[in-house]
Design an enzyme around this catalytic site. Structure first.
Site, short mmCIF file in Angstrom:
data_model
loop_
_atom_site.label_atom_id
_atom_site.label_comp_id
_atom_site.label_asym_id
_atom_site.label_seq_id
_atom_site.Cartn_x
_atom_site.Cartn_y
_atom_site.Cartn_z
N ARG A 270 0.75 -4.67 -6.00
CA ARG A 270 0.79 -6.05 -5.25
C ARG A 270 1.05 -6.99 -6.47
O ARG A 270 0.42 -6.80 -7.21
CB ARG A 270 -0.42 -6.12 -4.64
CG ARG A 270 -0.62 -5.14 -3.57
CD ARG A 270 -1.57 -5.38 -2.66
NE ARG A 270 -2.13 -4.02 -1.65
CZ ARG A 270 -1.85 -3.59 -0.56
NH1 ARG A 270 -0.92 -4.21 0.01
NH2 ARG A 270 -2.47 -2.69 -0.09
N ASP B 87 5.01 -5.24 5.91
CA ASP B 87 5.58 -6.72 6.07
C ASP B 87 5.55 -7.66 4.85
O ASP B 87 6.57 -8.51 5.00
CB ASP B 87 4.90 -7.60 7.56
CG ASP B 87 3.18 -7.54 7.51
OD1 ASP B 87 2.81 -7.07 6.41
OD2 ASP B 87 2.70 -8.31 8.19
N ASP C 219 -0.21 1.76 8.56
CA ASP C 219 -0.85 0.97 9.73
C ASP C 219 0.17 0.93 10.79
O ASP C 219 -0.25 0.61 11.95
CB ASP C 219 -1.04 -0.59 9.21
CG ASP C 219 -1.90 -0.69 7.99
OD1 ASP C 219 -2.72 0.21 7.82
OD2 ASP C 219 -1.62 -1.59 7.31
N GLY D 217 0.79 -1.12 -0.27
CA GLY D 217 -0.13 0.08 0.25
C GLY D 217 0.85 1.13 0.12
O GLY D 217 1.90 1.28 0.52
N THR E 260 4.19 2.14 5.78
CA THR E 260 2.88 1.79 5.65
C THR E 260 2.20 2.43 6.61
O THR E 260 2.63 2.72 7.76
CB THR E 260 2.57 0.22 6.18
OG1 THR E 260 1.44 -0.14 6.39
CG2 THR E 260 3.56 -0.29 7.20
N ARG F 47 -5.46 -2.64 8.96
CA ARG F 47 -5.52 -4.02 8.88
C ARG F 47 -5.65 -5.03 10.00
O ARG F 47 -6.53 -4.77 10.68
CB ARG F 47 -4.04 -4.43 8.20
CG ARG F 47 -3.97 -3.90 6.65
CD ARG F 47 -3.79 -5.09 5.66
NE ARG F 47 -2.44 -5.36 5.59
CZ ARG F 47 -1.80 -6.29 4.46
NH1 ARG F 47 -2.62 -6.07 3.41
NH2 ARG F 47 -0.47 -6.24 4.72
N ASP G 193 2.33 -1.22 11.70
CA ASP G 193 2.25 -2.51 12.49
C ASP G 193 3.41 -3.37 11.88
O ASP G 193 3.45 -4.56 12.40
CB ASP G 193 0.97 -3.33 11.83
CG ASP G 193 1.28 -3.32 10.39
OD1 ASP G 193 2.03 -2.70 9.61
OD2 ASP G 193 0.46 -4.18 9.66
#
Ligand code: ATP
Length: 331
Positions: free
Chosen positions: A74, A105, A130, A13, A128, A174, A132
């Site tokens: 992707r 990741d 996120d 993303g 990202t 996510r 995360d």
């Protein structure tokens, strides 16, 4: 110096600040005697040989733009050994022996496999929205996305207050609840339903049953990875439990990814890009540039991809102490 040609790509993303990272890798690379090659559209462009040399002017005027000027993609094919072999052949064709991958990741899992299967050295930069990724306090794009979410929720609050409504707002993230919990704290939203915590639907019910007339509005944030279901089904369940409430739904969606990168995203991305080039000069291999205590750190890629990072119980407890989940009732 061993590594003479660096390839740089963005994958997964897009995130605001990725351009600052590309710019830093390009300029720090050139200033330290490397040739730098931009690879368009992530691993897909890599396998197709969509690769061109970057000079320092090519990265002028991009730092303030959201998205990624190299574009991202992707790719299912890169998940296969054959796909990665095709990517390797392209890198060899251009004489590139080091690859800087800016992504999340999934991108690092692919990068780590490429480095294990070939003699390509890979350095990851966490990009990202996120936040995360294990091994780093911060991922590029998170601050801008959070600010975008906060602005949107503040606007929703105005209309919710005016109509005495309960709003369910879905935010990205996510499998992690960072955006949901932190925007909840920043906006004074009343409940955050995040993937890391149990029984939150019950907590939302408790909140709504004790809220009474003290609140003009209630905002319940739902992380997209919430275990209780998607925001629509959650809001429908609550509506059937509380038929008298005026409940509305808002899904913020892709607006959370776009926009001018914040100062923090530009600065952290720039320092991470410089650190990636420095790591290549020091002949470091298969690592991610993380961010700890306001400084770049090295984290083995193998460790990053094996370990999940989520919101801690301590942070949830802190949020609860100022009224998230449980209304603070005056004595
Ligand atoms: P974001 O967190 O923003 O979604 P991401 O890097 O996690 O970023 P993914 O879509 O998971 O995004 O991964 C990006 C690309 O990395 C995939 O399209 C694929 O090409 C590659 N990739 C992901 N997982 C693997 C894997 N297990 N093996 C090889 N390549 C992978």
């Amino acid at each position: 110096m061993k590594n003479r040609k660096i390839g740089v790509l963005t994958s997964g993303g897009d995130a605001p600040g990725m351009n600052a990272a590309i710019r830093a890798v390009t300029r720090a690379g050139i200033n330290n005697g490397f040739e730098v090659y931009g690879i368009r559209q992530g691993y897909r462009g890599l396998m197709d040989g969509d690769i061109y040399q970057l000079n320092s002017w090519d990265v002028s005027g991009i730092i303030q733009a959201g998205g990624t000027f190299l574009q991202t993609a992707r790719s299912e094919e890169f998940r296969t050994v054959e796909g990665r072999q095709r990517a390797y052949e392209q890198l060899k064709k251009f004489g590139i022996d080091s690859l800087v991958v800016i992504g999340g990741d999934g991108s690092f899992t692919g990068a780590n496999l490429l480095s294990m299967e070939t003699d390509i050295n890979v350095i990851g930069i966490p990009g990202t929205i996120d936040n995360d990724l294990y091994g780093t306090d911060y991922t590029i794009g998170y601050d801008t996305a959070l600010n975008t979410v906060i602005q949107a929720i503040d606007k929703i609050r105005d209309t919710a207050n005016s109509h005495n409504r309960v709003f369910f707002v879905e935010v990205m993230g996510r499998d992690a609840g960072f955006i949901a919990l932190h925007s909840c704290v920043a906006c004074g939203a009343e409940v955050a339903i995040i993937p890391e915590e149990q029984n939150q639907l019950e907590k939302a019910r408790q909140y709504l049953s004790v809220r009474g007339n003290k609140r003009k509005s209630t905002i319940i944030l739902v992380a997209e990875g919430a275990k209780e279901g998607d925001v629509r089904s959650i809001s429908e369940q609550i509506q059937s439990d509380f038929p008298n409430l005026d409940i509305r739904l808002s899904i913020l969606g892709h607006m959370q990814r776009g926009g001018t990168p914040s100062a923090k995203d530009r600065i952290v991305a720039s320092f991470m890009g410089i650190a990636a080039v420095q790591a290549l000069m020091d002949n470091q291999k298969s690592l991610m540039i993380g961010w700890k205590n306001e400084q770049p750190v090295h984290v083995p890629l193998s460790k990053v991809i094996k370990t999940h990072k989520g919101v801690s119980h301590e942070e949830v407890a802190c949020a609860e102490s100022i009224g998230t989940f449980i209304p603070v009732i005056d004595n």
